[in-house]
Design an enzyme around this catalytic site. Sequence first.
Site: not given
Length: 501
Positions: A52, A102
């Site tokens: 991610c 993120h």
Amino acid sequence: MKRPNILFIMADQMAAPLLPFYAPSPIKVPNLSRLAAEGVVFDSAYCNSPLCAPSRFTLVSGQLPSKIGAYDNAADFPADVPTYAHYLRRLGYRTALSGKMHFCGPDQLHGYEERLTSDIYPADYGWAVNWDETDVRPSWYHNMSSVLQAGPCVRTNQLDFDEEVVFKARQYLYDHVRDNADQPFCLTVSLTHPHDPYTIPAEYWDRYEDVDIPLPRQRFADAEQDPHSQRLLKVIDLWGKPLPEEKIREARRAYFGACSYVDDQIGALLKTLTDCHLEQDTIVVFSGDHGDMLGERGLWYKMHWFEMAARVPLLVHAPGRFQAHRVSQSVSTVDLLPTLVDLAGGTLERNLPLDGRSLLPHLRGEGGHDGVLGEYMAEGTTSPLMMIRRGPYKFIYSEEDPCLLFDLANDPQELENLATSPDHQALLAVFLDEARVRWDIPTIAEATLASQRRRRFVADALTHGRLKSWDHQPFVDASQQYMRNHIDLDDLERRARFPQP
């Protein structure tokens, strides 16, 4: 001439090879399929790191992970790294992010003028990989509970998040057309589905009631796997623990349902564009951060360079600008920054580093580059694991593991490692020479290890004393919402209505 609006939609962990506009598939995504039919579809698009945070940092910056310290899911993303949001702001765009990116570290904006939601993942250094103890499995790593607990649900953490993401994104579009219609926007909407856990409400589970959910086509015994795959099996706590076939099927069914859920959210966003008369002036870009192995080769989640984990969907929908067609050359999400700047009518700063190349020639049907570089230094590695994708070939390079070489044109399932084929030793040598010239593995490994050690120390220190969270806190000024006594009622109602009477 007004610059075009840009709506950039991201899905998390959506495996491109399973989508029906790439191959025959039972997955039902009518909105995405329509965008694909009317737009430019990239048939061979990849992430640049199959995890991610490293993938997203690369996507927004146009620079490869080793250049910006994007080592793992707790890597600090430096505030002085230019992103596409910085570029578009300089061109006069309103830049907003609704959903997941993120970002780790104290800068939670990275060029976005505003973030409409918090992030679903933590912004601290708690998930740093530890090469000093490669045999220790941290408690926060993935395990197989997502598969073993797969099935329908009423509510999840991820549903809470994505429904806020889409609600806030649609509200942003409504506010834009009422208050800022003359200024172009770049709105990034980043959903966390279809990322595991593999559970989805009955509405989506039931869409696949009468569907034959295909099981993984290729499985390998643990001992037959390549060394990195063997480490991943231990990382996800699957080594020596075969999964029940029914749970594999249920996990895949829930994942298919989650893809349909993402498609419905995209449909809601597209309807809002139409309702607000924005569809003609808005370029829609759809992509993702990485895929999901979903049991193929006996692997789950991502963290490897196999097609299911590394290939991502990528399409650009702008029928008034680009004719619908398919692009066969290999490209990657590192190419998005220069592409978005081109679409906005801007120019790149020549004295700033950039690894991506614009996809505009591809969009125009004029051809373009064919090549992807990938870097992975996170879970399951003990040293950097790199990838080169060009022409029909994919080369996976490590100085500690045996190299992998696949001819995807003739072996799309990646079953035959040509690195051990006597007939391909010359080709292997060319790729190996290129990789060793391109990557200084000892230097990258040293920098990765040093970053891990710094972040582990800082993360531990920050658990002592008063906690100061880096997680983004969206601000809402309730004094300016709805009806308030300092705002003229008739004027408020008139301005809030669209179209205005």
